[in-house]
Write a protein that holds these residues in place. Structure first.
Motif, PDB file in Angstrom:
ATOM      1  N   GLN A 254      36.045  31.343  20.825  1.00  0.00           N
ATOM      2  CA  GLN A 254      36.679  32.503  21.448  1.00  0.00           C
ATOM      3  C   GLN A 254      35.648  33.290  22.266  1.00  0.00           C
ATOM      4  OE1 GLN A 254      38.303  35.540  18.811  1.00  0.00           O
ATOM      5  NE2 GLN A 254      40.213  35.516  19.983  1.00  0.00           N
ATOM      6  N   ALA A 255      34.447  33.431  21.721  1.00  0.00           N
ATOM      7  CA  ALA A 255      33.376  34.130  22.439  1.00  0.00           C
ATOM      8  C   ALA A 255      33.031  33.399  23.727  1.00  0.00           C
ATOM      9  CB  ALA A 255      32.143  34.254  21.555  1.00  0.00           C
ATOM     10  N   ARG A 256      32.977  32.076  23.670  1.00  0.00           N
ATOM     11  CA  ARG A 256      32.644  31.300  24.872  1.00  0.00           C
ATOM     12  C   ARG A 256      33.721  31.466  25.939  1.00  0.00           C
ATOM     13  NH1 ARG A 256      30.781  27.915  20.726  1.00  0.00           N
ATOM     14  NH2 ARG A 256      32.712  26.705  20.650  1.00  0.00           N
ATOM     15  N   THR A 257      34.974  31.497  25.516  1.00  0.00           N
ATOM     16  CA  THR A 257      36.061  31.687  26.472  1.00  0.00           C
ATOM     17  C   THR A 257      35.997  33.071  27.097  1.00  0.00           C
ATOM     18  OG1 THR A 257      37.485  30.191  25.207  1.00  0.00           O
ATOM     19  CG2 THR A 257      38.565  31.634  26.794  1.00  0.00           C
ATOM     20  N   ILE A 258      35.725  34.079  26.284  1.00  0.00           N
ATOM     21  CA  ILE A 258      35.609  35.445  26.800  1.00  0.00           C
ATOM     22  C   ILE A 258      34.458  35.533  27.798  1.00  0.00           C
ATOM     23  CG2 ILE A 258      34.937  37.806  26.181  1.00  0.00           C
ATOM     24  CD1 ILE A 258      36.594  37.460  23.615  1.00  0.00           C
ATOM     25  N   GLN A 259      33.324  34.928  27.467  1.00  0.00           N
ATOM     26  CA  GLN A 259      32.180  34.948  28.373  1.00  0.00           C
ATOM     27  C   GLN A 259      32.530  34.306  29.709  1.00  0.00           C
ATOM     28  OE1 GLN A 259      29.062  33.042  26.124  1.00  0.00           O
ATOM     29  NE2 GLN A 259      28.874  34.754  24.682  1.00  0.00           N
ATOM     30  N   ARG A 260      33.267  33.200  29.659  1.00  0.00           N
ATOM     31  CA  ARG A 260      33.671  32.512  30.894  1.00  0.00           C
ATOM     32  C   ARG A 260      34.606  33.396  31.727  1.00  0.00           C
ATOM     33  NH1 ARG A 260      38.142  30.017  31.770  1.00  0.00           N
ATOM     34  NH2 ARG A 260      38.633  29.727  29.559  1.00  0.00           N
ATOM     35  N   VAL A 261      35.532  34.065  31.042  1.00  0.00           N
ATOM     36  CA  VAL A 261      36.488  34.935  31.738  1.00  0.00           C
ATOM     37  C   VAL A 261      35.771  36.110  32.407  1.00  0.00           C
ATOM     38  CG1 VAL A 261      38.356  36.594  31.323  1.00  0.00           C
ATOM     39  CG2 VAL A 261      38.492  34.311  30.339  1.00  0.00           C
ATOM     40  N   LEU A 262      34.690  36.581  31.789  1.00  0.00           N
ATOM     41  CA  LEU A 262      33.978  37.751  32.302  1.00  0.00           C
ATOM     42  C   LEU A 262      32.972  37.439  33.402  1.00  0.00           C
ATOM     43  CD1 LEU A 262      33.287  39.722  28.983  1.00  0.00           C
ATOM     44  CD2 LEU A 262      35.029  40.220  30.704  1.00  0.00           C
ATOM     45  N   VAL A 263      32.712  36.176  33.670  1.00  0.00           N
ATOM     46  CA  VAL A 263      31.698  35.791  34.659  1.00  0.00           C
ATOM     47  C   VAL A 263      31.910  36.446  36.025  1.00  0.00           C
ATOM     48  CG1 VAL A 263      30.861  33.859  36.064  1.00  0.00           C
ATOM     49  CG2 VAL A 263      30.927  33.652  33.592  1.00  0.00           C
ATOM     50  N   PRO A 264      33.133  36.455  36.581  1.00  0.00           N
ATOM     51  CA  PRO A 264      33.295  37.041  37.921  1.00  0.00           C
ATOM     52  C   PRO A 264      32.821  38.479  38.050  1.00  0.00           C
ATOM     53  CG  PRO A 264      35.232  35.745  37.345  1.00  0.00           C
ATOM     54  CD  PRO A 264      34.386  35.830  36.112  1.00  0.00           C
ATOM     55  N   MET A 265      32.924  39.280  36.997  1.00  0.00           N
ATOM     56  CA  MET A 265      32.509  40.674  37.112  1.00  0.00           C
ATOM     57  C   MET A 265      30.994  40.828  37.144  1.00  0.00           C
ATOM     58  SD  MET A 265      33.443  42.344  33.385  1.00  0.00           S
ATOM     59  CE  MET A 265      32.408  43.790  33.576  1.00  0.00           C
ATOM     60  N   THR A 266      30.269  39.763  36.815  1.00  0.00           N
ATOM     61  CA  THR A 266      28.808  39.797  36.932  1.00  0.00           C
ATOM     62  C   THR A 266      28.353  39.416  38.341  1.00  0.00           C
ATOM     63  OG1 THR A 266      28.461  37.467  36.299  1.00  0.00           O
ATOM     64  CG2 THR A 266      28.655  39.081  34.510  1.00  0.00           C
ATOM     65  N   GLN A 267      29.315  38.985  39.163  1.00  0.00           N
ATOM     66  CA  GLN A 267      28.982  38.517  40.506  1.00  0.00           C
ATOM     67  C   GLN A 267      29.364  39.511  41.607  1.00  0.00           C
ATOM     68  OE1 GLN A 267      31.235  34.869  40.388  1.00  0.00           O
ATOM     69  NE2 GLN A 267      29.603  33.731  39.350  1.00  0.00           N
ATOM     70  N   THR A 268      30.008  40.603  41.238  1.00  0.00           N
ATOM     71  CA  THR A 268      30.437  41.598  42.207  1.00  0.00           C
ATOM     72  C   THR A 268      30.659  42.932  41.503  1.00  0.00           C
ATOM     73  OG1 THR A 268      32.185  42.198  43.803  1.00  0.00           O
ATOM     74  CG2 THR A 268      32.859  40.910  41.884  1.00  0.00           C
ATOM     75  N   ASP A 269      30.591  44.016  42.254  1.00  0.00           N
ATOM     76  CA  ASP A 269      30.889  45.332  41.680  1.00  0.00           C
ATOM     77  C   ASP A 269      32.300  45.784  42.042  1.00  0.00           C
ATOM     78  OD1 ASP A 269      30.596  45.826  44.354  1.00  0.00           O
ATOM     79  OD2 ASP A 269      28.998  47.320  44.157  1.00  0.00           O
ATOM     80  N   ASN A 270      33.126  44.865  42.519  1.00  0.00           N
ATOM     81  CA  ASN A 270      34.511  45.170  42.887  1.00  0.00           C
ATOM     82  C   ASN A 270      35.294  45.607  41.652  1.00  0.00           C
ATOM     83  OD1 ASN A 270      37.483  44.366  43.228  1.00  0.00           O
ATOM     84  ND2 ASN A 270      36.722  44.199  45.324  1.00  0.00           N
ATOM     85  N   ILE A 271      35.908  46.801  41.709  1.00  0.00           N
ATOM     86  CA  ILE A 271      36.596  47.354  40.538  1.00  0.00           C
ATOM     87  C   ILE A 271      37.814  46.525  40.154  1.00  0.00           C
ATOM     88  CG2 ILE A 271      37.977  48.939  41.940  1.00  0.00           C
ATOM     89  CD1 ILE A 271      36.629  49.520  38.354  1.00  0.00           C
ATOM     90  N   ASP A 272      38.498  45.945  41.125  1.00  0.00           N
ATOM     91  CA  ASP A 272      39.674  45.128  40.807  1.00  0.00           C
ATOM     92  C   ASP A 272      39.270  43.875  40.031  1.00  0.00           C
ATOM     93  OD1 ASP A 272      41.392  46.894  42.110  1.00  0.00           O
ATOM     94  OD2 ASP A 272      41.153  45.877  44.035  1.00  0.00           O
ATOM     95  N   VAL A 273      38.139  43.288  40.412  1.00  0.00           N
ATOM     96  CA  VAL A 273      37.642  42.105  39.706  1.00  0.00           C
ATOM     97  C   VAL A 273      37.260  42.484  38.278  1.00  0.00           C
ATOM     98  CG1 VAL A 273      35.815  40.360  39.608  1.00  0.00           C
ATOM     99  CG2 VAL A 273      36.865  40.956  41.804  1.00  0.00           C
ATOM    100  N   LYS A 274      36.571  43.616  38.111  1.00  0.00           N
ATOM    101  CA  LYS A 274      36.181  44.061  36.771  1.00  0.00           C
ATOM    102  C   LYS A 274      37.407  44.282  35.895  1.00  0.00           C
ATOM    103  CE  LYS A 274      33.729  47.692  34.235  1.00  0.00           C
ATOM    104  NZ  LYS A 274      32.959  48.958  34.336  1.00  0.00           N
ATOM    105  N   ARG A 275      38.398  44.971  36.425  1.00  0.00           N
ATOM    106  CA  ARG A 275      39.613  45.234  35.651  1.00  0.00           C
ATOM    107  C   ARG A 275      40.331  43.944  35.283  1.00  0.00           C
ATOM    108  NH1 ARG A 275      41.608  50.142  39.642  1.00  0.00           N
ATOM    109  NH2 ARG A 275      40.631  51.881  38.502  1.00  0.00           N
ATOM    110  N   GLU A 276      40.409  43.020  36.221  1.00  0.00           N
ATOM    111  CA  GLU A 276      41.066  41.740  35.943  1.00  0.00           C
ATOM    112  C   GLU A 276      40.345  40.994  34.835  1.00  0.00           C
ATOM    113  OE1 GLU A 276      42.024  37.454  38.164  1.00  0.00           O
ATOM    114  OE2 GLU A 276      41.585  39.224  39.380  1.00  0.00           O
TER     115      GLU A 276
END
Length: 244
Positions: free
Chosen positions: A95-117
């Motif tokens: 579950q942790a690995r899946t969460i980490q994968r899901v969160l990857v895009p927010m480490t690549q941009t400061d776009n608020i919509d991406v972070k919220r998603e």
């Protein structure tokens, strides 16, 4: 008669104020019809087309709950984001690995919509549910010239992204499907679609789908603060962790 007049007014351009007034005046009739008859979504869309508009759906949600949908949704989600990320970080295993994968895009941009998603999808994973059970991603190369694709989708959010698009780029299309009917289109981003899908549950008096019942409960009770004193055991544990 009022409904027929509203239908005609909704087809006119730059007529939002008139439509809003008429939607407010017909609320009691519409609400009774939806609750009493439980019509098919296609029938509701035919009879009340103005309801399937972001502005009017938000107004309908406020008439039902007294809560302003998007301001509450995003202010509370943003306020909880840091604590949610802390809770997610304490998960282990697959579950942790899946969460980490899901969160990857927010480490690549400061776009608020991406972070919220990312946070919304990670919340779904944390609750042992699958984001892609409801949010279906497609590339624009899989869509024909009419904007259609054989998805077989009955319920959920359909996201069409440009092939090779950067993480921060807006999707080509974000829309919501209920009972196989496209009910809201051009939503712009996935977080807005989450909020609108939640609002549709109220406006159309729908039950939460079993595959996402905890996600919807979290949206309702933790983020929107509606009936927040009655929580499932899973949501009570999460609320306790967020309070630490």
């Amino acid at each position: 008669m009022m409904r027929e007049t509203l239908d005609l007014e909704a087809k006119k351009r730059n007529n939002e104020e008139t439509v809003a007034t008429m939607m407010a005046r017909t609320f009691a009739h519409r609400r009774q019809e939806i609750i009493r008859d439980a019509p098919l979504i296609a029938v509701v869309k035919m009879r009340w087309p103005a309801l399937f508009d972001v502005r009017e759906l938000s107004a309908e949600f406020k008439r039902i709950t007294t809560v302003a949908l998007l301001p509450r949704f995003f202010s509370e989600l943003d306020a909880l984001s840091a604590k949610l990320l802390q809770v997610f970080s304490r998960k282990g295993g697959s579950q942790a690995r899946t969460i980490q994968r899901v969160l990857v895009p927010m480490t690549q941009t400061d776009n608020i919509d991406v972070k919220r998603e990312c946070i919304l999808k990670a919340l779904t994973v944390y609750l042992n549910e699958e984001p892609d059970k409801v949010v279906k991603e497609q590339l624009d190369t899989d869509v024909d010239v009419d904007g259609q694709a054989e998805t077989g989708m009955v319920f959920g959010v359909r996201v069409i992204r440009k092939e090779g698009a950067e993480v921060h780029e807006r999707p080509e299309e974000v829309l919501i499907v209920l009972e196989g009917v496209e009910v809201l289109t051009q939503l712009g981003n996935v977080p807005v679609a989450y909020a609108m899908l939640f609002a549709l549950m109220y406006a159309l008096n729908l039950r939460y789908p079993p595959e996402w019942k905890y996600t919807f409960e979290a949206l309702q009770k933790l983020i929107m603060g509606l009936d927040g004193q009655r929580l499932s055991k899973k949501l009570q544990v999460l609320k306790t962790l967020l309070a630490r």
